[in-house]
Motif scaffolding. Structure first.
Motif, PDB file in Angstrom:
ATOM      1  N   GLU A 186       0.798  -1.223   0.000  1.00 32.86           N
ATOM      2  CA  GLU A 186       0.000   0.000   0.000  1.00 32.86           C
ATOM      3  C   GLU A 186       0.831   1.273   0.000  1.00 32.86           C
ATOM      4  O   GLU A 186       0.322   2.353   0.293  1.00 32.86           O
ATOM      5  N   THR A 187       2.116   1.162  -0.324  1.00 31.23           N
ATOM      6  CA  THR A 187       2.963   2.341  -0.412  1.00 31.23           C
ATOM      7  C   THR A 187       3.723   2.329  -1.729  1.00 31.23           C
ATOM      8  O   THR A 187       4.127   1.266  -2.220  1.00 31.23           O
ATOM      9  N   TYR A 188       3.908   3.515  -2.296  1.00 27.97           N
ATOM     10  CA  TYR A 188       4.706   3.637  -3.514  1.00 27.97           C
ATOM     11  C   TYR A 188       6.197   3.649  -3.191  1.00 27.97           C
ATOM     12  O   TYR A 188       7.017   3.516  -4.096  1.00 27.97           O
ATOM     13  N   ASN A 189       6.549   3.828  -1.931  1.00 29.73           N
ATOM     14  CA  ASN A 189       7.944   3.899  -1.514  1.00 29.73           C
ATOM     15  C   ASN A 189       8.461   2.492  -1.243  1.00 29.73           C
ATOM     16  O   ASN A 189       8.051   1.840  -0.274  1.00 29.73           O
ATOM     17  N   ARG A 190       9.378   1.988  -2.072  1.00 21.15           N
ATOM     18  CA  ARG A 190       9.856   0.615  -1.934  1.00 21.15           C
ATOM     19  C   ARG A 190      10.652   0.412  -0.655  1.00 21.15           C
ATOM     20  O   ARG A 190      10.682  -0.677  -0.087  1.00 21.15           O
ATOM     21  N   GLN A 252      20.655   4.904   1.942  1.00 15.14           N
ATOM     22  CA  GLN A 252      20.050   4.796   0.611  1.00 15.14           C
ATOM     23  C   GLN A 252      20.559   3.549  -0.097  1.00 15.14           C
ATOM     24  O   GLN A 252      21.727   3.179   0.041  1.00 15.14           O
ATOM     25  N   ASP A 253      19.696   2.923  -0.855  1.00 15.68           N
ATOM     26  CA  ASP A 253      20.052   1.804  -1.709  1.00 15.68           C
ATOM     27  C   ASP A 253      19.459   2.038  -3.085  1.00 15.68           C
ATOM     28  O   ASP A 253      18.528   2.827  -3.249  1.00 15.68           O
ATOM     29  N   GLU A 254      20.018   1.360  -4.073  1.00 20.62           N
ATOM     30  CA  GLU A 254      19.469   1.455  -5.420  1.00 20.62           C
ATOM     31  C   GLU A 254      18.020   0.980  -5.421  1.00 20.62           C
ATOM     32  O   GLU A 254      17.691  -0.053  -4.817  1.00 20.62           O
ATOM     33  N   LYS A 255      17.137   1.736  -6.093  1.00 24.62           N
ATOM     34  CA  LYS A 255      15.725   1.366  -6.123  1.00 24.62           C
ATOM     35  C   LYS A 255      15.524  -0.024  -6.705  1.00 24.62           C
ATOM     36  O   LYS A 255      14.657  -0.780  -6.255  1.00 24.62           O
ATOM     37  N   ARG A 256      16.314  -0.375  -7.720  1.00 26.60           N
ATOM     38  CA  ARG A 256      16.181  -1.699  -8.331  1.00 26.60           C
ATOM     39  C   ARG A 256      16.508  -2.791  -7.316  1.00 26.60           C
ATOM     40  O   ARG A 256      15.818  -3.810  -7.239  1.00 26.60           O
ATOM     41  N   GLU A 260      14.032  -5.811  -5.775  1.00 23.47           N
ATOM     42  CA  GLU A 260      14.377  -7.228  -5.783  1.00 23.47           C
ATOM     43  C   GLU A 260      14.257  -7.826  -4.381  1.00 23.47           C
ATOM     44  O   GLU A 260      13.786  -8.956  -4.202  1.00 23.47           O
ATOM     45  N   ASP A 261      14.671  -7.065  -3.366  1.00 21.87           N
ATOM     46  CA  ASP A 261      14.580  -7.541  -1.989  1.00 21.87           C
ATOM     47  C   ASP A 261      13.136  -7.633  -1.528  1.00 21.87           C
ATOM     48  O   ASP A 261      12.785  -8.555  -0.778  1.00 21.87           O
ATOM     49  N   VAL A 262      12.278  -6.701  -1.931  1.00 19.45           N
ATOM     50  CA  VAL A 262      10.853  -6.755  -1.605  1.00 19.45           C
ATOM     51  C   VAL A 262      10.251  -8.036  -2.186  1.00 19.45           C
ATOM     52  O   VAL A 262       9.488  -8.746  -1.509  1.00 19.45           O
ATOM     53  N   ILE A 263      10.594  -8.356  -3.414  1.00 19.14           N
ATOM     54  CA  ILE A 263      10.061  -9.570  -4.054  1.00 19.14           C
ATOM     55  C   ILE A 263      10.539 -10.805  -3.315  1.00 19.14           C
ATOM     56  O   ILE A 263       9.786 -11.762  -3.080  1.00 19.14           O
TER      57      ILE A 263
END
Length: 264
Positions: A186-190, A252-256, A260-263
């Motif tokens: 429910e958030t756009y912020n990964r 900070q980490d790379e958005k990509r 991948e970690d969220v998945i």
């Protein structure tokens, strides 16, 4: 005079595999062509703007509309009619039906990866063959478009899971884990999605001191099928927890990489 009531919900992030699922409680899942449901799509457009229809219509490889995935339920003689041709809306009963169905979809998302979502739903009745809306609901935000798919050997398990599992969960730590899991969608912020999932893991596997070790070890014990796999999971979760601490403290980490970690 009693009148019939109809329910229709529009699913997103699914494919034809959803059509074989028996969701129960008198609901059926169908794929309807755009022209079949145009009067209902116009109702959505009126309430939420013209982009609403595009969110739920699927397109084939040629870019042509290929229909909508719909959950349907027919409620014969369910509401009282009025002399003016309208209905008396039983709000509490409608909410109960909607909540029961929505909980099943929430459990499907827990059963397997994929953001299955009933983006819009309507209760409607017919007045001279023209649909009149009794209630419209929109779920939002639609932040994750990961596809939900079922394979042939998963239908029985999925149906048993949604019928036998009750939410909210009895134990508070399970409910906290589930709530945190849902927040990640429910958030756009990964980064926040990642933190929500790590909080969920802490609720399940943490407690006491040395939280990073406890979470990593307990996840490895539960998920590993053999010693080598458990060791790999143990190391993976330790790295994820290290990243969790860095993000929580402003790193900070790379958005990509976060995606991948969220998945995972």
């Amino acid at each position: 005079m009693k009148k019939d009531l109809h329910f229709i919900g529009f699913l997103v992030n699914v494919d034809d595999s959803i059509l074989k699922l028996r969701i129960g409680d008198g609901f059926s899942i169908e794929k309807k062509q755009q022209q079949e449901i145009m009067p209902l799509l116009k109702k959505l457009d009126f309430h939420y703007g013209t982009e609403s229809g595009f969110e739920i219509i699927n397109f084939n490889q040629d870019g042509c509309p290929s229909g909508c995935y719909c959950i349907n339920k027919y409620l014969p003689e369910f509401v009282e009619g009025t002399p003016q041709g309208g209905i008396v809306i039983p709000v509490a009963k409608l909410k109960e039906i909607y909540r029961s169905l929505r909980d099943k979809l929430r459990l499907l998302r827990l059963f397997k990866e994929g953001n299955i979502l009933m983006r819009y739903s309507l209760y409607y009745y017919l007045k001279e063959s023209i649909p009149q809306t009794a209630q419209i609901v929109r779920e939002y935000p639609l932040t994750d478009r990961t596809l939900f798919q079922l394979s042939d050997n998963e239908y029985d398990q999925a149906e048993a899971f949604i019928n036998e599992t009750k939410i909210p969960f009895q134990h508070s730590f399970l409910q906290l884990a589930f709530d945190s899991f849902e927040l990640s969608y429910e958030t756009y912020n990964r980064g926040l999605a990642f933190l929500s999932l790590m909080i969920s893991m802490e609720a399940l596997f943490g407690g006491g001191s040395e939280v990073r070790y406890r979470v990593s070890r307990n996840a490895a014990v539960l998920l590993g099928k053999n010693e080598d796999e458990s060791q790999k999971i143990f190391e993976d979760v330790k790295q994820l927890y290290k990243k969790r601490s860095r993000i929580a403290h402003g790193g900070q980490d790379e958005k990509r990489e976060i995606l991948e970690d969220v998945i995972r």
